[in-house]
Design a protein around this motif. Structure first.
Motif, PDB file in Angstrom:
ATOM      1  N   ALA A  11       0.829  -1.211   0.000  1.00 52.53           N
ATOM      2  CA  ALA A  11       0.000   0.000   0.000  1.00 52.53           C
ATOM      3  C   ALA A  11       0.866   1.265   0.000  1.00 52.53           C
ATOM      4  CB  ALA A  11      -0.933  -0.013   1.212  1.00 52.53           C
ATOM      5  N   ALA A  12       1.934   1.249   0.788  1.00 56.29           N
ATOM      6  CA  ALA A  12       2.817   2.420   0.866  1.00 56.29           C
ATOM      7  C   ALA A  12       3.500   2.679  -0.479  1.00 56.29           C
ATOM      8  CB  ALA A  12       3.859   2.205   1.956  1.00 56.29           C
ATOM      9  N   ILE A  13       3.933   1.601  -1.113  1.00 55.38           N
ATOM     10  CA  ILE A  13       4.606   1.758  -2.412  1.00 55.38           C
ATOM     11  C   ILE A  13       3.648   2.361  -3.439  1.00 55.38           C
ATOM     12  CG2 ILE A  13       5.624   0.490  -4.351  1.00 55.38           C
ATOM     13  CD1 ILE A  13       6.689  -1.527  -2.227  1.00 55.38           C
ATOM     14  N   ILE A  14       2.435   1.856  -3.465  1.00 56.98           N
ATOM     15  CA  ILE A  14       1.454   2.347  -4.441  1.00 56.98           C
ATOM     16  C   ILE A  14       1.090   3.805  -4.159  1.00 56.98           C
ATOM     17  CG2 ILE A  14      -0.895   2.068  -5.316  1.00 56.98           C
ATOM     18  CD1 ILE A  14       1.223   0.022  -6.290  1.00 56.98           C
ATOM     19  N   ASN A  15       0.914   4.143  -2.889  1.00 57.54           N
ATOM     20  CA  ASN A  15       0.595   5.536  -2.544  1.00 57.54           C
ATOM     21  C   ASN A  15       1.718   6.474  -2.983  1.00 57.54           C
ATOM     22  OD1 ASN A  15      -1.890   4.932  -1.418  1.00 57.54           O
ATOM     23  ND2 ASN A  15      -1.041   4.576   0.638  1.00 57.54           N
ATOM     24  N   ASP A  16       2.951   6.032  -2.777  1.00 55.84           N
ATOM     25  CA  ASP A  16       4.096   6.841  -3.222  1.00 55.84           C
ATOM     26  C   ASP A  16       4.117   6.976  -4.743  1.00 55.84           C
ATOM     27  OD1 ASP A  16       4.996   7.268  -0.667  1.00 55.84           O
ATOM     28  OD2 ASP A  16       6.456   5.641  -0.690  1.00 55.84           O
ATOM     29  N   LEU A  17       3.859   5.877  -5.430  1.00 56.38           N
ATOM     30  CA  LEU A  17       3.873   5.918  -6.899  1.00 56.38           C
ATOM     31  C   LEU A  17       2.787   6.838  -7.444  1.00 56.38           C
ATOM     32  CD1 LEU A  17       4.526   2.323  -8.317  1.00 56.38           C
ATOM     33  CD2 LEU A  17       5.803   4.411  -8.782  1.00 56.38           C
ATOM     34  N   VAL A  18       1.611   6.727  -6.905  1.00 56.58           N
ATOM     35  CA  VAL A  18       0.503   7.581  -7.360  1.00 56.58           C
ATOM     36  C   VAL A  18       0.849   9.042  -7.125  1.00 56.58           C
ATOM     37  CG1 VAL A  18      -1.915   8.225  -6.931  1.00 56.58           C
ATOM     38  CG2 VAL A  18      -1.262   5.811  -7.102  1.00 56.58           C
ATOM     39  N   LEU A  19       1.444   9.318  -5.951  1.00 53.24           N
ATOM     40  CA  LEU A  19       1.886  10.681  -5.665  1.00 53.24           C
ATOM     41  C   LEU A  19       2.949  11.117  -6.674  1.00 53.24           C
ATOM     42  CD1 LEU A  19       1.798  13.117  -3.717  1.00 53.24           C
ATOM     43  CD2 LEU A  19       3.580  11.975  -2.369  1.00 53.24           C
ATOM     44  N   PHE A  20       3.842  10.194  -6.969  1.00 43.04           N
ATOM     45  CA  PHE A  20       4.918  10.460  -7.930  1.00 43.04           C
ATOM     46  C   PHE A  20       4.334  10.810  -9.312  1.00 43.04           C
ATOM     47  CE2 PHE A  20       9.486   8.726  -8.826  1.00 43.04           C
ATOM     48  CZ  PHE A  20       9.858   9.991  -9.228  1.00 43.04           C
ATOM     49  N   PHE A  21       3.341  10.034  -9.742  1.00 43.10           N
ATOM     50  CA  PHE A  21       2.745  10.258 -11.064  1.00 43.10           C
ATOM     51  C   PHE A  21       2.135  11.652 -11.181  1.00 43.10           C
ATOM     52  CE2 PHE A  21       1.872   5.415 -11.350  1.00 43.10           C
ATOM     53  CZ  PHE A  21       3.182   5.206 -11.748  1.00 43.10           C
ATOM     54  N   GLN A  22       1.684  12.202 -10.053  1.00 43.04           N
ATOM     55  CA  GLN A  22       1.062  13.528 -10.071  1.00 43.04           C
ATOM     56  C   GLN A  22       2.068  14.633 -10.405  1.00 43.04           C
ATOM     57  OE1 GLN A  22      -0.863  14.068  -6.277  1.00 43.04           O
ATOM     58  NE2 GLN A  22      -2.286  12.355  -6.582  1.00 43.04           N
ATOM     59  N   TYR A  23       3.338  14.364 -10.084  1.00 41.61           N
ATOM     60  CA  TYR A  23       4.367  15.382 -10.291  1.00 41.61           C
ATOM     61  C   TYR A  23       5.016  15.295 -11.673  1.00 41.61           C
ATOM     62  CZ  TYR A  23       4.345  16.750  -5.381  1.00 41.61           C
ATOM     63  OH  TYR A  23       3.991  17.221  -4.159  1.00 41.61           O
ATOM     64  N   ILE A  24       4.867  14.151 -12.319  1.00 39.33           N
ATOM     65  CA  ILE A  24       5.562  13.938 -13.586  1.00 39.33           C
ATOM     66  C   ILE A  24       4.717  14.406 -14.752  1.00 39.33           C
ATOM     67  CG2 ILE A  24       6.616  12.217 -15.106  1.00 39.33           C
ATOM     68  CD1 ILE A  24       8.108  12.663 -12.519  1.00 39.33           C
ATOM     69  N   LYS A  25       5.351  15.171 -15.656  1.00 43.69           N
ATOM     70  CA  LYS A  25       4.678  15.570 -16.894  1.00 43.69           C
ATOM     71  C   LYS A  25       4.980  14.522 -17.963  1.00 43.69           C
ATOM     72  CE  LYS A  25       4.723  20.580 -16.160  1.00 43.69           C
ATOM     73  NZ  LYS A  25       5.202  21.894 -16.669  1.00 43.69           N
ATOM     74  N   PHE A  26       4.006  13.654 -18.186  1.00 44.30           N
ATOM     75  CA  PHE A  26       4.197  12.606 -19.186  1.00 44.30           C
ATOM     76  C   PHE A  26       3.839  13.161 -20.560  1.00 44.30           C
ATOM     77  CE2 PHE A  26       3.311  10.205 -15.286  1.00 44.30           C
ATOM     78  CZ  PHE A  26       4.400   9.363 -15.277  1.00 44.30           C
ATOM     79  N   THR A  27       4.842  13.171 -21.439  1.00 46.26           N
ATOM     80  CA  THR A  27       4.567  13.607 -22.817  1.00 46.26           C
ATOM     81  C   THR A  27       4.603  12.376 -23.717  1.00 46.26           C
ATOM     82  OG1 THR A  27       6.924  14.147 -23.022  1.00 46.26           O
ATOM     83  CG2 THR A  27       5.424  15.962 -22.511  1.00 46.26           C
ATOM     84  N   GLU A  28       5.774  12.035 -24.174  1.00 44.67           N
ATOM     85  CA  GLU A  28       5.926  10.845 -25.012  1.00 44.67           C
ATOM     86  C   GLU A  28       6.374   9.679 -24.140  1.00 44.67           C
ATOM     87  OE1 GLU A  28       8.487   9.312 -28.926  1.00 44.67           O
ATOM     88  OE2 GLU A  28       8.559  11.415 -28.288  1.00 44.67           O
ATOM     89  N   VAL A  29       5.495   8.729 -23.948  1.00 45.81           N
ATOM     90  CA  VAL A  29       5.787   7.580 -23.097  1.00 45.81           C
ATOM     91  C   VAL A  29       6.472   6.499 -23.934  1.00 45.81           C
ATOM     92  CG1 VAL A  29       4.798   5.792 -21.606  1.00 45.81           C
ATOM     93  CG2 VAL A  29       3.805   8.084 -21.644  1.00 45.81           C
ATOM     94  N   THR A  30       7.587   5.954 -23.425  1.00 43.99           N
ATOM     95  CA  THR A  30       8.323   4.924 -24.163  1.00 43.99           C
ATOM     96  C   THR A  30       7.675   3.558 -23.953  1.00 43.99           C
ATOM     97  OG1 THR A  30       9.842   4.350 -22.372  1.00 43.99           O
ATOM     98  CG2 THR A  30      10.435   6.233 -23.760  1.00 43.99           C
ATOM     99  N   ASP A  31       8.085   2.589 -24.746  1.00 45.19           N
ATOM    100  CA  ASP A  31       7.544   1.231 -24.636  1.00 45.19           C
ATOM    101  C   ASP A  31       7.837   0.630 -23.265  1.00 45.19           C
ATOM    102  OD1 ASP A  31       6.630   1.435 -27.212  1.00 45.19           O
ATOM    103  OD2 ASP A  31       8.294   0.306 -28.109  1.00 45.19           O
ATOM    104  N   GLU A  32       9.071   0.858 -22.780  1.00 45.08           N
ATOM    105  CA  GLU A  32       9.445   0.301 -21.477  1.00 45.08           C
ATOM    106  C   GLU A  32       8.648   0.936 -20.346  1.00 45.08           C
ATOM    107  OE1 GLU A  32      11.381  -2.199 -20.328  1.00 45.08           O
ATOM    108  OE2 GLU A  32      11.488  -2.796 -22.424  1.00 45.08           O
ATOM    109  N   GLU A  33       8.392   2.241 -20.452  1.00 43.78           N
ATOM    110  CA  GLU A  33       7.590   2.913 -19.432  1.00 43.78           C
ATOM    111  C   GLU A  33       6.153   2.395 -19.449  1.00 43.78           C
ATOM    112  OE1 GLU A  33      10.304   6.973 -19.748  1.00 43.78           O
ATOM    113  OE2 GLU A  33       8.309   6.905 -20.673  1.00 43.78           O
TER     114      GLU A  33
END
Length: 659
Positions: free
Chosen positions: A546-568
């Motif tokens: 749960a902690a990992i997912i909460n951190d990741l979701v928080l992380f996603f909020q800060y990242i500006k995703f433009t062109e997402v690569t295949d690996e991402e």
């Protein structure tokens, strides 16, 4: 012992003779001819050709001492030597006056100038002075060898009739013999219409051979008390002799000036000493340029700034002169030993400055700061002078001095630019260099992708995690292709870290979530989250999941995703996949809403999550089209197989009861 590079006549005679170790064959040839001649009839006259510093003055002075020290010759032959600059001789009559003064001052010819004095104001005074000079020579039963350096400068002051008169005297009067020196081939000697055409026996003082260089270096070592060091170089790294010869063009004076420059590894003192030498040779090299006509000066400028050998075609573009004219001027410059011609595989030759140190001086004095050729001479020298280990030792010494503030700005920039040329060095050394040089140079030293990942592997193998993170997080991987490679690397590398370190590091990484770009730091967080999430699910650590997912979701909020690569994109799907494998359905829904995937993918994952959370309810299937149902069944079956594989490895594994 002393070092008198420009005025060897001021050196003690015996010291000078003991240090005369080069040009010995030429000396012996001329001196043998002098000893064999009786001067009952006019003898052969010599012209020594060699660029400034080639040893003309030294050779003339050695001949003077040899004549004086020979018991038989000295009884009837007097060497009269003139320095390069004779500003008080502007016509032929002045020459006879100065010879007369020399004979009175050094050889007890009493009354000769007094006898000349009444005729000096006469129109034909030159002939009168010459008759008086010959009379006194006959009276003392003496003959003269005139040793005149830079004869071209002297002849340029004489009118054509005076030059013809001088030739006539030397051809018909046996009392005088001329041995002269010149830094350039004289037009009056080459042109058949000129008075001195083919008059002299010309001897060219070419660059020293390796053997002559060794002899000179050994003598210089005695002067500078560096005998042991030079003998080690001769024995262990003889190629350095060739390097020094190439750099100096085999010019003795230049070799003498350069002797101690690169003996010391200290960057500051070496460069400071070099600049002092460059300053010392400025009058010499300015003379060399001033000796040339304007078109040749323009050509030399272009060749010097280019450093490497250049073709006539490229040179013509640089100087904007006709190619035939450029070729003609290059031939003259080659005769004067300023330019060296080199053959190629084609019929076209290439050209460069013969004396590389002259080129160094020119680049240091006239090269632009932005032009990397400004320091290429030092690069080429170090490549030949030092092996790879010594180069790296020098670079690390440079880095240490930069870190401790021990280098002035000029030295820091020059050596930083020099070392930026070296690519075949240890990647750790290259990285440290890049960290400690000026910004405008860094593009030349930045690690290639291959070297970057090799360095990370090295730090990982050494368990030097602090350096790993520093090097990795400074890397710009903003471009999709760079991110793709970085993510692939991290997914393979993160499992190699010590687990405890990763869990501790994760907390530190999350503190920097204000970085809104896709960086190496971001990708490391992704790879770390994937690894720790998978481990937590396998070990049924629900709170950690749960902690990992909460951190990741928080992380996603800060990242500006433009062109997402295949690996991402694969990473985003893997997170949902792992959560579903562990039965974390609500967390999977939370992630699916936060990740940047297509609406169609979101719809499919939501159906999969709902279907698995409902314990495979057939009602959900009835709402799907056949194509989506097929995709969903494929995903679900894959997850079920994965759960079984986990169970085999972790028998106590159970689906999460968190939800």
């Amino acid at each position: 012992m002393s070092v008198l590079l420009y005025n060897p006549d001021r050196k003690d005679k015996q010291e000078f003779i003991s240090e005369f170790v080069i040009r010995t064959e030429i000396f012996e040839e001329i001196f043998k001819d002098i000893k064999s001649g009786k001067m009952t009839t006019p003898e052969q006259h010599y012209l020594l050709l060699g660029q400034r510093g080639a040893g003309k003055t030294t050779l003339l002075l050695r001949l003077k001492y040899a004549i004086e020290d020979d018991q038989k010759l000295s009884k009837w032959l007097i060497p009269v030597i003139f320095s390069e600059e004779q500003y008080n001789i502007s016509e032929l009559g002045n020459l006879w006056e100065k010879i007369a003064e020399y004979l009175e001052d050094y050889h007890a010819f009493a009354g000769i100038t007094e006898e000349m004095a009444p005729f000096i104001q006469h129109d034909n005074y030159e002939e009168s002075l010459f008759r008086i000079l010959i009379k006194h020579l006959d009276l003392h039963k003496k003959k003269i060898v005139l040793l005149i350096d830079n004869i071209g400068q002297l002849l340029a002051r004489f009118g054509e009739l005076e030059v013809r008169r001088l030739r006539e005297i030397l051809q018909t009067i046996p009392h005088l013999r001329l041995i002269a020196g010149s830094p350039v081939v004289l037009e009056s000697v080459l042109d058949y219409q000129q008075p001195l055409f083919e008059f002299f026996k010309m001897i060219q003082l070419k660059g020293l051979t390796d053997e002559e260089c060794i002899a000179l270096l050994r003598q210089l070592a005695v002067v500078h008390h560096e005998e042991e060091k030079i003998e080690r170089i001769i024995k262990n790294t003889p190629e350095r002799i060739s390097t020094l010869r190439t750099l100096s063009g085999g010019v003795p004076r230049t070799m003498s000036l350069l002797f101690q420059i690169f003996v010391d590894n200290e960057h500051g003192s070496a460069l400071s000493d070099l600049e002092k030498v460059l300053d010392a040779v400025t009058p010499l090299y300015k003379h060399r340029m001033d000796d040339l006509p304007p078109q040749q000066q323009k050509i030399v400028d272009a060749v010097a700034l280019h450093w490497e050998a250049i073709s006539v075609k490229d040179l013509t573009k640089q100087v904007r002169l006709d190619s035939k004219l450029v070729s003609a001027q290059l031939r003259q410059l080659e005769k004067n030993q300023v330019i060296e011609k080199r053959a190629t595989n084609t019929k076209n030759h290439i050209y460069l400055l013969r004396e590389r140190f002259f080129n160094i001086w020119y680049l240091m004095r006239y090269g632009r700061k932005q032009d990397r050729n400004r320091v290429i001479w030092l690069v080429k020298f170090l490549e030949s002078w030092c092996d790879k280990n010594e180069i790296e030792k020098r670079i690390l010494d440079y880095v240490d001095k930069v870190k401790n503030g021990l280098l002035d700005k000029h030295t820091l920039e020059v050596y930083g630019e020099v070392y930026s040329f070296f690519q075949n060095i240890d990647i750790q050394t290259k990285y440290l260099l890049n960290e400690n040089i000026s910004e405008y140079i860094k593009t030349s030293t930045e690690l290639s992708d291959d070297d970057f990942y090799k360095l990370l592997d090295k730090k990982l193998l050494e368990k030097d995690y602090s350096s790993f993170f520093k090097i990795a997080f400074e890397r710009n991987v903003s471009e999709p292709a760079s991110r793709e490679r970085a993510f692939l690397y991290l997914k393979k590398s993160v499992p190699k870290f010590e687990p405890e370190l990763l869990f501790n590091k994760k907390a530190d990484l999350i503190r920097y979530l204000d970085n809104n770009s896709m960086s190496f730091h971001t990708l490391f967080c992704f790879a770390l989250s994937e690894q720790t999430l998978m481990t937590s699910i396998f070990l049924q650590k629900a709170d950690s999941v749960a902690a990992i997912i909460n951190d990741l979701v928080l992380f996603f909020q800060y990242i500006k995703f433009t062109e997402v690569t295949d690996e991402e994109m694969l990473f985003f799907r893997q997170i949902i996949y792992f959560l579903l494998s562990g039965g974390y359905y609500q967390l999977a829904i939370k992630v699916s809403k936060a990740i940047p995937i297509a609406d169609q993918d979101v719809e499919i994952w939501n159906k999969v999550i709902t279907y698995m959370a409902s314990n495979n309810s057939k009602e959900i299937l009835s709402t799907l089209g056949s194509e989506i149902e097929e995709v969903m069944h494929s995903i679900v079956n894959s997850i079920i197989r994965f759960r079984k594989a986990i169970k085999v490895r972790y028998p106590e594994f159970q689906l999460s009861t968190l939800e």
